[in-house]
Scaffold this active site. Structure first.
Site, PDB file in Angstrom:
ATOM      1  N   CYS A 124     -18.749  43.353 -14.493  1.00 32.87           N
ATOM      2  CA  CYS A 124     -18.681  44.636 -13.785  1.00 32.87           C
ATOM      3  C   CYS A 124     -17.658  44.499 -12.662  1.00 32.87           C
ATOM      4  O   CYS A 124     -16.856  43.567 -12.659  1.00 32.87           O
ATOM      5  CB  CYS A 124     -20.051  45.027 -13.240  1.00 32.87           C
ATOM      6  SG  CYS A 124     -20.663  43.931 -11.938  1.00 32.87           S
ATOM      7  N   ALA A 125     -17.666  45.416 -11.706  1.00 34.04           N
ATOM      8  CA  ALA A 125     -16.658  45.395 -10.646  1.00 34.04           C
ATOM      9  C   ALA A 125     -16.864  44.237  -9.679  1.00 34.04           C
ATOM     10  O   ALA A 125     -15.927  43.514  -9.340  1.00 34.04           O
ATOM     11  CB  ALA A 125     -16.658  46.720  -9.891  1.00 34.04           C
TER      12      ALA A 125
END
Length: 376
Positions: free
Chosen positions: A72-73
């Site tokens: 994810c980020a």
């Protein structure tokens, strides 16, 4: 609990071309703009919000016994999804520590060569950003060229090698990433070199990087001659190390050429770019090994993870060096410009010393792929 994987572990997989399956749970627009890539990397994008009610649908796309790395980020959402997958019966799930933010900052050192005097040359590959930086070592000294802002990585590497960083060099004023050259010089009591034609608006002292001003590291001479090589910027200056290695900055890449527009002067600088590529470099030995400051495509990575090519070979196969007609070249360069790098104006201002963003803001400014190249 799912197991976490470090960026270092993932980087070795990418470079070793190990089969790797990644589940990227960022929003699709973020994923489309920038993702983890590699010769043997497969990536599935399934936004996190699609999985909030359960991960059952993933079993239609992924074998439950297959190894998968969730990304994810920043590392939070991926850990939650990985745990949900384990509860659903997936047996070999990892989450990437720190997410794409950490991946963007990972530097992988690769040895390029032993130098003639017993020194050595290393390339630092920033896999998540396509940036390439270098450390030349001779006796007990080192020079770092086109350093990224993660200066602690170079410091730790120099300490491991038992050398002191005496010089940091930027081949030009960077616009796609924040330079660590000045900060690294300050931290190591070294000398920071910058081309003066790129330094009109800087707010700090520097040592001019100019033709004829050789830089000596230990017993190695890093020749900055005869290669004032404008085009990407008006000050771009290439470096020859050990009469064998040509560090081209953002002028010439393995599969593309540099863009001339990041100061808003494409029409003015395209002529300089052509002069550098078709005359200045053409006069050099075909045997020089080109070491650029960026790469754009995964296939530019060699078997050892390095990015390099012989100059003579590039004149045979790099499309940007095959355009004989000057007007056709001008059209190719100005019509094929990719989108501007994220926040490139603020990155330039940071590298000029005009603004000093907090570290977290600097990370945000650099998010996304490098966009320094023109592809024919």
């Amino acid at each position: 609990m799912s197991q976490s994987m470090t960026t270092n572990e993932l980087a070795r997989r990418v470079i070793n071309r190990e089969e790797t399956l990644i589940l990227d749970v960022r929003n699709t627009d973020e994923f489309d703009d920038w993702k983890i890539e590699g010769d043997s990397v497969d990536v599935i994008n399934e936004p996190y919000f699609n999985l909030l009610d359960g991960v059952e649908t993933l079993s239609e796309k992924i074998n439950k016994d297959q190894e998968i790395i969730v990304v994810c980020a920043k590392g939070g959402s991926s850990k939650m999804v990985a745990e949900m997958m384990e509860e659903e019966g997936f047996t070999n799930v990892h989450d990437l520590e720190g997410g794409m933010k950490a991946w963007s900052e990972h530097l992988e050192p690769v040895k390029i060569a032993d130098l003639n005097d017993g020194g050595s040359l290393y390339q630092f590959v920033r896999l998540g950003k396509g940036c390439l930086s270098y450390m030349a070592i001779s006796e007990n000294e080192a020079a770092v060229i086109d350093a990224n802002r993660m200066t602690d990585i170079y410091e730790r590497f120099a300490e491991k090698k038992g050398v002191t960083i005496k010089h940091t060099i930027d081949t030009h004023l960077h616009a796609d990433h924040i330079s660590g050259g000045r900060q690294l010089a300050e931290r190591t009591d070294g000398t920071y070199h910058l081309p003066p034609k790129d330094a009109d608006d800087v707010t700090f002292n520097y040592t001019p990087l100019e033709e004829g001003n050789d830089i000596t590291v230990g017993s190695t001479t890093i020749r900055v001659q005869p290669l004032y090589s404008p085009g990407h910027t008006i000050g771009s200056t290439s470096i020859i190390i050990d009469d064998q290695y040509l560090l081209t900055g953002d002028i010439l890449f393995v599969k593309s050429i540099g863009r001339p527009d990041l100061a808003g002067k494409a029409d003015d600088w395209v002529g300089d770019l052509r002069e550098t590529l078709y005359s200045r470099y053409k006069a050099l030995s075909d045997d020089l090994v080109v070491l650029p400051a960026h790469y754009s495509f995964v296939e530019e990575l060699g078997e050892d993870g390095s990015v390099k090519a012989q100059l003579g070979d590039l004149y045979q196969r790099n499309e940007g060096l095959q355009v004989d007609d000057e007007n056709e070249f001008r059209t190719m360069v100005t019509k094929n410009l990719p989108p501007q790098p994220n926040e490139y104006e603020n990155i330039r201002k940071t590298n000029m010393g005009k603004i000093a963003p907090e570290e977290e803001k600097q990370r945000e400014m650099e998010i996304g792929p490098n966009r320094c190249a023109v592809h024919g």
